[in-house]
Design a protein around this motif. Structure first.
Motif, PDB file in Angstrom:
ATOM      1  N   HIS A 150       2.926   0.692   7.659  1.00 55.15           N
ATOM      2  CA  HIS A 150       2.572   0.492   7.372  1.00 55.15           C
ATOM      3  C   HIS A 150       1.974   1.913   6.299  1.00 55.15           C
ATOM      4  O   HIS A 150       1.727   1.699   4.718  1.00 55.15           O
ATOM      5  CB  HIS A 150       1.703   0.207   6.921  1.00 55.15           C
ATOM      6  N   ASN A 151       1.561   3.471   6.873  1.00 52.47           N
ATOM      7  CA  ASN A 151       1.525   3.814   5.885  1.00 52.47           C
ATOM      8  C   ASN A 151       1.769   4.873   5.302  1.00 52.47           C
ATOM      9  O   ASN A 151       1.404   5.944   4.236  1.00 52.47           O
ATOM     10  CB  ASN A 151       0.770   5.078   7.219  1.00 52.47           C
ATOM     11  N   LEU A 152       2.757   4.461   4.897  1.00 55.35           N
ATOM     12  CA  LEU A 152       4.306   5.088   3.934  1.00 55.35           C
ATOM     13  C   LEU A 152       3.811   4.442   2.652  1.00 55.35           C
ATOM     14  O   LEU A 152       4.434   4.922   1.828  1.00 55.35           O
ATOM     15  CB  LEU A 152       6.001   5.540   4.483  1.00 55.35           C
ATOM     16  N   LEU A 153       3.280   3.557   1.858  1.00 54.67           N
ATOM     17  CA  LEU A 153       3.057   2.669   1.354  1.00 54.67           C
ATOM     18  C   LEU A 153       1.430   2.671   0.706  1.00 54.67           C
ATOM     19  O   LEU A 153       1.010   1.952   1.695  1.00 54.67           O
ATOM     20  CB  LEU A 153       4.423   0.903   1.641  1.00 54.67           C
ATOM     21  N   VAL A 154       1.245   2.416  -0.569  1.00 58.01           N
ATOM     22  CA  VAL A 154      -0.120   1.937  -1.067  1.00 58.01           C
ATOM     23  C   VAL A 154       0.096   0.634  -1.959  1.00 58.01           C
ATOM     24  O   VAL A 154       1.120   1.050  -2.611  1.00 58.01           O
ATOM     25  CB  VAL A 154      -0.284   3.541  -1.568  1.00 58.01           C
TER      26      VAL A 154
END
Length: 283
Positions: A150-154
């Motif tokens: 999830h940290n790769l997407l904003v």
């Protein structure tokens, strides 16, 4: 090992049992051309994945022109293509790595580390005299289980919340005239997200069409903090992906994709828009 592999690297490994080669050729505005090119000739054993049918969700009111697919749908697509968790994936296109990088990012997002982009692309492979054919092999499904990073997407609301934050770098991957709002051939509003720096994605390649090495990539992003949160976008979330890859090669440690990108940003009334040049180095 970095995320770019050479033509000769793939030539030496293309028949290894754990290699899955994926043809990602696609032309915006000519959605059938990629598959037609694949059916005419491709790297032997390659499977075809279509940017809009396989690697994007249907367009809705929000989400941009190439929305991220549902995770269950995407894992099903990968499984049917024979991309199991134990496979090494090599993606190629003929669009400078833009489409192949979309697949690279999606697999990274779902927790698959062994994925690479082929340097130079299909035409260079063919021109080198390396093998091509038109045979379509029978696909043997291989279970793919996602571990979503999830940290790769904003998402849009987080981008809006972080506007103007000194500890966030925002990078616009489009050509400079689109960034400045002078032209806009694809979206209904021109300009860029306020505070964004402009780093055109195609400048990640040299004049010879090859990807620049890590040192040259770092020079493209000189003046930006490698440890700062870096959010990357483009028009629809596709050509931002080669910039995400380049930033990682250059040693940036916290790089995130705004997948909806400009086309999603402008779908929300009231989101601020900037025009002109705003790309000054850090003070």
């Amino acid at each position: 090992m970095n995320s770019i592999v050479s033509l000769k690297w793939l030539l030496a490994r293309m028949y290894e049992a754990d290699i899955v080669i994926v043809d990602c050729r696609f032309q915006l505005g000519k959605p059938a051309s990629g598959r037609e090119a694949y059916e005419e000739a491709h790297i032997p054993g390659a499977v075809y994945l279509d940017l809009e049918k396989d690697l994007s969700a249907p367009i809705e009111a929000h989400g941009g022109r190439h929305p991220l697919p549902d995770i269950a749908q995407l894992t099903g697509t990968f499984s049917r293509a024979g991309i199991g968790n134990d496979k090494r994936v090599v993606a190629y296109d003929d669009q400078g790595g833009a489409m192949a990088s979309r697949l690279w990012w999606l697999l990274k997002y779902l927790g698959h580390e062994e994925v690479y982009v082929l340097d130079e692309g299909f035409t260079a492979w063919k021109n080198a005299g390396f093998p091509v054919n038109a045979e379509q092999r029978t696909l043997i499904p291989s279970p793919f289980f996602a571990t979503v990073q999830h940290n790769l997407l904003v998402e849009m609301d987080e981008v809006r919340e972080k506007l103007g934050h000194a500890d966030v770098t925002l990078i616009d991957s489009r050509e400079a005239p689109r960034y400045r709002g002078e032209v806009e051939p694809l979206d209904r509003k021109a300009g860029h997200i306020p505070g964004a720096r402009n780093r055109f994605w195609a400048e990640g390649r040299g004049a010879d069409g090859k990807w620049k090495d890590a040192e040259a990539q770092a020079a493209r992003f000189e003046g930006l903090d490698k440890d700062r949160e870096t959010i990357v976008y483009c028009g629809s979330g596709v050509t931002a992906c080669p910039n995400v890859l380049a930033l990682r090669e250059a040693g940036f440690t916290n790089v995130r994709l705004y997948a909806g990108s400009w086309s999603d940003w402008i779908s929300y009334e009231g989101n601020p828009i900037a025009t002109g040049e705003e790309d000054r180095e850090d003070e």
